[in-house]
Design a protein around this motif. Structure first.
Motif, short mmCIF file in Angstrom:
data_model
loop_
_atom_site.label_atom_id
_atom_site.label_comp_id
_atom_site.label_asym_id
_atom_site.label_seq_id
_atom_site.Cartn_x
_atom_site.Cartn_y
_atom_site.Cartn_z
N ALA A 160 -30.39 -24.53 -94.48
CA ALA A 160 -30.13 -23.52 -93.45
C ALA A 160 -29.32 -22.40 -94.07
O ALA A 160 -28.24 -22.62 -94.61
CB ALA A 160 -29.38 -24.13 -92.28
N ASN A 161 -29.85 -21.20 -94.03
CA ASN A 161 -29.16 -20.05 -94.61
C ASN A 161 -28.45 -19.29 -93.50
O ASN A 161 -28.94 -18.29 -93.00
CB ASN A 161 -30.17 -19.16 -95.34
N LEU A 162 -27.30 -19.79 -93.11
CA LEU A 162 -26.50 -19.15 -92.06
C LEU A 162 -25.12 -18.84 -92.63
O LEU A 162 -24.09 -19.30 -92.15
CB LEU A 162 -26.38 -20.07 -90.84
N GLU A 163 -25.09 -18.07 -93.71
CA GLU A 163 -23.84 -17.84 -94.41
C GLU A 163 -23.16 -16.51 -94.07
O GLU A 163 -22.15 -16.18 -94.66
CB GLU A 163 -24.08 -17.92 -95.92
N ASN A 164 -23.71 -15.79 -93.14
CA ASN A 164 -23.15 -14.48 -92.81
C ASN A 164 -22.12 -14.58 -91.70
O ASN A 164 -22.27 -15.37 -90.78
CB ASN A 164 -24.27 -13.53 -92.36
N PRO A 165 -21.08 -13.76 -91.74
CA PRO A 165 -20.11 -13.78 -90.65
C PRO A 165 -20.72 -13.18 -89.38
O PRO A 165 -21.44 -12.19 -89.44
CB PRO A 165 -18.96 -12.91 -91.16
N PRO A 166 -20.45 -13.78 -88.24
CA PRO A 166 -20.97 -13.22 -86.99
C PRO A 166 -20.14 -12.01 -86.56
O PRO A 166 -19.00 -11.83 -86.99
CB PRO A 166 -20.80 -14.37 -85.99
N LEU A 167 -20.73 -11.20 -85.71
CA LEU A 167 -20.00 -10.10 -85.06
C LEU A 167 -19.81 -10.50 -83.60
O LEU A 167 -20.75 -10.98 -82.97
CB LEU A 167 -20.81 -8.81 -85.11
N VAL A 168 -18.62 -10.29 -83.07
CA VAL A 168 -18.38 -10.53 -81.65
C VAL A 168 -17.90 -9.22 -81.05
O VAL A 168 -16.89 -8.67 -81.48
CB VAL A 168 -17.35 -11.66 -81.42
N ILE A 169 -18.66 -8.74 -80.07
CA ILE A 169 -18.37 -7.46 -79.42
C ILE A 169 -18.50 -7.66 -77.93
O ILE A 169 -19.57 -8.01 -77.43
CB ILE A 169 -19.35 -6.36 -79.90
N ASP A 170 -17.42 -7.45 -77.21
CA ASP A 170 -17.43 -7.52 -75.73
C ASP A 170 -18.05 -8.81 -75.21
O ASP A 170 -18.90 -8.79 -74.32
CB ASP A 170 -18.14 -6.30 -75.14
N GLY A 171 -17.67 -9.95 -75.77
CA GLY A 171 -18.16 -11.23 -75.28
C GLY A 171 -19.54 -11.62 -75.75
O GLY A 171 -20.08 -12.64 -75.32
N MET A 172 -20.13 -10.82 -76.62
CA MET A 172 -21.44 -11.14 -77.18
C MET A 172 -21.29 -11.37 -78.68
O MET A 172 -20.64 -10.60 -79.38
CB MET A 172 -22.45 -10.01 -76.95
N MET A 173 -21.89 -12.46 -79.16
CA MET A 173 -21.86 -12.76 -80.58
C MET A 173 -23.23 -12.46 -81.17
O MET A 173 -24.26 -12.86 -80.61
CB MET A 173 -21.52 -14.22 -80.82
N TYR A 174 -23.24 -11.78 -82.29
CA TYR A 174 -24.47 -11.44 -83.00
C TYR A 174 -24.41 -12.10 -84.38
O TYR A 174 -23.39 -12.02 -85.06
CB TYR A 174 -24.61 -9.93 -83.18
N PHE A 175 -25.50 -12.76 -84.77
CA PHE A 175 -25.59 -13.32 -86.11
C PHE A 175 -27.04 -13.32 -86.53
O PHE A 175 -27.94 -13.12 -85.70
CB PHE A 175 -24.99 -14.73 -86.18
N ASN A 176 -27.28 -13.51 -87.81
CA ASN A 176 -28.65 -13.56 -88.28
C ASN A 176 -28.86 -14.74 -89.20
O ASN A 176 -27.93 -15.29 -89.77
CB ASN A 176 -29.05 -12.25 -88.97
N ASP A 177 -30.13 -15.15 -89.30
CA ASP A 177 -30.48 -16.22 -90.21
C ASP A 177 -30.97 -15.60 -91.53
O ASP A 177 -30.94 -14.39 -91.70
CB ASP A 177 -31.52 -17.15 -89.58
#
Length: 105
Positions: free
Chosen positions: A41-58
């Protein structure tokens, strides 16, 4: 810092040496594309959290928007899939996402 200077630093003080031992996993989400075409699983990127929403990518560049506003659960709001052929054996590695205004890149 709350700006676009890309320092990857948040001036938060809720997690410190005294409280870090109290951290626990709040929720888990399935990421269906994380293992497509690979056994890692390539999930090594830091997520972004903005106004209660988390964004991440694979590792395929698929971006997930997750509602984490209650701090106890996560619900996938949308998924942006770049339509890369995940079965062709070509593994794409991405190094993160960025936010600018109301757009996620």
């Amino acid at each position: 810092l709350g700006d676009y200077s890309s320092h990857r630093f948040a001036n938060l003080n809720q997690i410190n040496r005294d409280t870090v031992g109290d951290l626990r996993m709040a929720f888990a989400l399935p990421v269906p594309t994380a293992l497509k075409g690979s056994n890692v699983a390539n999930l090594e990127n830091p997520p972004l959290v903005i106004d209660g929403m988390m964004y991440f990518n694979d590792g395929w560049g698929t971006i997930y928007k997750v509602d984490v506003s209650d701090g106890k659960t996560g619900k996938i709001v949308w998924v942006a899939d770049p339509a890369i052929d995940k079965e062709a054996g070509h593994f794409i590695v991405t190094r993160g996402i960025a936010a600018y205004g109301n757009r996620i890149f």
